[in-house]
Design a protein around this motif. Structure first.
Motif, PDB file in Angstrom:
ATOM      1  N   TYR A  11       0.767  -1.157  -0.131  1.00 37.09           N
ATOM      2  CA  TYR A  11      -0.123   0.114  -0.004  1.00 37.09           C
ATOM      3  C   TYR A  11       0.800   1.197  -0.092  1.00 37.09           C
ATOM      4  N   THR A  12       0.450   2.376  -0.596  1.00 39.57           N
ATOM      5  CA  THR A  12       1.120   3.560  -0.606  1.00 39.57           C
ATOM      6  C   THR A  12       0.756   4.364   0.679  1.00 39.57           C
ATOM      7  N   GLN A  13       2.026   5.388   0.799  1.00 39.74           N
ATOM      8  CA  GLN A  13       1.806   5.985   2.050  1.00 39.74           C
ATOM      9  C   GLN A  13       0.486   6.868   2.054  1.00 39.74           C
ATOM     10  N   THR A  14       0.119   7.167   0.901  1.00 39.64           N
ATOM     11  CA  THR A  14      -1.181   7.871   0.665  1.00 39.64           C
ATOM     12  C   THR A  14      -2.289   7.264   1.301  1.00 39.64           C
ATOM     13  N   GLU A  15      -2.326   5.831   1.053  1.00 37.63           N
ATOM     14  CA  GLU A  15      -3.510   4.984   1.295  1.00 37.63           C
ATOM     15  C   GLU A  15      -3.460   4.754   2.894  1.00 37.63           C
ATOM     16  N   ILE A  16      -2.227   4.589   3.353  1.00 38.33           N
ATOM     17  CA  ILE A  16      -2.096   4.581   4.765  1.00 38.33           C
ATOM     18  C   ILE A  16      -2.640   5.791   5.538  1.00 38.33           C
ATOM     19  N   ASP A  17      -2.233   7.032   5.143  1.00 38.49           N
ATOM     20  CA  ASP A  17      -2.467   8.165   5.639  1.00 38.49           C
ATOM     21  C   ASP A  17      -4.142   8.387   5.770  1.00 38.49           C
ATOM     22  N   GLN A  18      -4.621   8.046   4.508  1.00 38.98           N
ATOM     23  CA  GLN A  18      -5.941   8.262   4.550  1.00 38.98           C
ATOM     24  C   GLN A  18      -7.006   7.311   5.357  1.00 38.98           C
ATOM     25  N   TRP A  19      -6.592   5.823   5.685  1.00 40.73           N
ATOM     26  CA  TRP A  19      -7.013   4.792   6.427  1.00 40.73           C
ATOM     27  C   TRP A  19      -6.705   5.531   8.258  1.00 40.73           C
ATOM     28  N   MET A  20      -5.635   6.121   8.435  1.00 40.46           N
ATOM     29  CA  MET A  20      -5.094   6.504   9.392  1.00 40.46           C
ATOM     30  C   MET A  20      -6.150   7.903   9.929  1.00 40.46           C
ATOM     31  N   GLN A  21      -6.313   8.538   8.911  1.00 42.23           N
ATOM     32  CA  GLN A  21      -7.084   9.742   9.120  1.00 42.23           C
ATOM     33  C   GLN A  21      -8.528   9.283   9.458  1.00 42.23           C
ATOM     34  N   VAL A  22      -9.099   8.135   8.799  1.00 45.14           N
ATOM     35  CA  VAL A  22     -10.519   7.711   9.349  1.00 45.14           C
ATOM     36  C   VAL A  22     -10.340   7.229  10.714  1.00 45.14           C
ATOM     37  N   ALA A  23      -9.458   6.429  10.956  1.00 47.00           N
ATOM     38  CA  ALA A  23      -9.296   6.067  12.452  1.00 47.00           C
ATOM     39  C   ALA A  23      -9.364   7.385  13.581  1.00 47.00           C
ATOM     40  N   ILE A  24      -8.476   8.246  13.251  1.00 55.28           N
ATOM     41  CA  ILE A  24      -8.306   9.515  13.937  1.00 55.28           C
ATOM     42  C   ILE A  24      -9.726  10.079  14.046  1.00 55.28           C
ATOM     43  N   ASP A  25     -10.649  10.287  12.866  1.00 55.65           N
ATOM     44  CA  ASP A  25     -11.771  10.783  12.922  1.00 55.65           C
ATOM     45  C   ASP A  25     -12.779  10.088  13.692  1.00 55.65           C
ATOM     46  N   GLU A  26     -12.725   8.925  13.903  1.00 55.11           N
ATOM     47  CA  GLU A  26     -13.409   7.830  14.651  1.00 55.11           C
ATOM     48  C   GLU A  26     -13.226   8.288  16.134  1.00 55.11           C
ATOM     49  N   ALA A  27     -11.849   8.275  16.536  1.00 52.90           N
ATOM     50  CA  ALA A  27     -11.541   8.550  17.745  1.00 52.90           C
ATOM     51  C   ALA A  27     -11.845  10.148  18.153  1.00 52.90           C
ATOM     52  N   ASN A  28     -12.077  11.075  17.297  1.00 52.53           N
ATOM     53  CA  ASN A  28     -12.398  12.394  17.594  1.00 52.53           C
ATOM     54  C   ASN A  28     -13.901  12.425  17.889  1.00 52.53           C
TER      55      ASN A  28
END
Length: 82
Positions: A11-28
Motif C-alpha cells: 500500500y502507498t503512504q497516501t493510502e495508509i495516511d487516508q486510513w489513519m485519518q479515518v481512525a483519527i476521525d472515529e477517535a475524535n
C-alpha cells in the motif's frame, strides 16, 4: 495479514495516511461524546470494511472494561467478516 507491516503489503503512504485519518476521525467522534478517544479501521484488499470506536464510558462498564472490551472487539470483527 498478521505479522506484516502495512507498507510490506504494497500500500502507498497516501493510502495508509487516508486510513489513519479515518481512525483519527472515529477517535475524535468518541472524544466529542465524552468517550475514550480510540478509533479503528479494518482494511481488506485496499478497502475499509469496518470502522468504529469504543463505548467504555457510555456503557458504564469500568469494572468490566478489560473483559467487555475483548468481547466487543470479537463481536465487531465478526460483523465485518474478519
Amino acid at each position: 495479514m498478521i505479522g506484516k507491516g502495512v507498507s510490506e503489503l504494497g500500500y502507498t503512504q497516501t493510502e495508509i495516511d487516508q486510513w489513519m485519518q479515518v481512525a483519527i476521525d472515529e477517535a475524535n467522534q468518541a472524544r466529542i461524546i465524552g468517550e475514550v478517544p480510540i478509533g479503528a479501521v479494518i482494511v481488506k484488499d485496499g478497502q475499509i470494511i469496518g470502522r468504529g470506536t469504543t463505548f467504555v464510558n457510555t456503557h458504564r462498564m469500568q469494572r468490566y472494561t478489560r473483559r467487555s472490551s475483548r468481547f466487543k472487539k470479537l463481536v465487531w470483527l465478526k460483523r465485518v467478516g474478519a
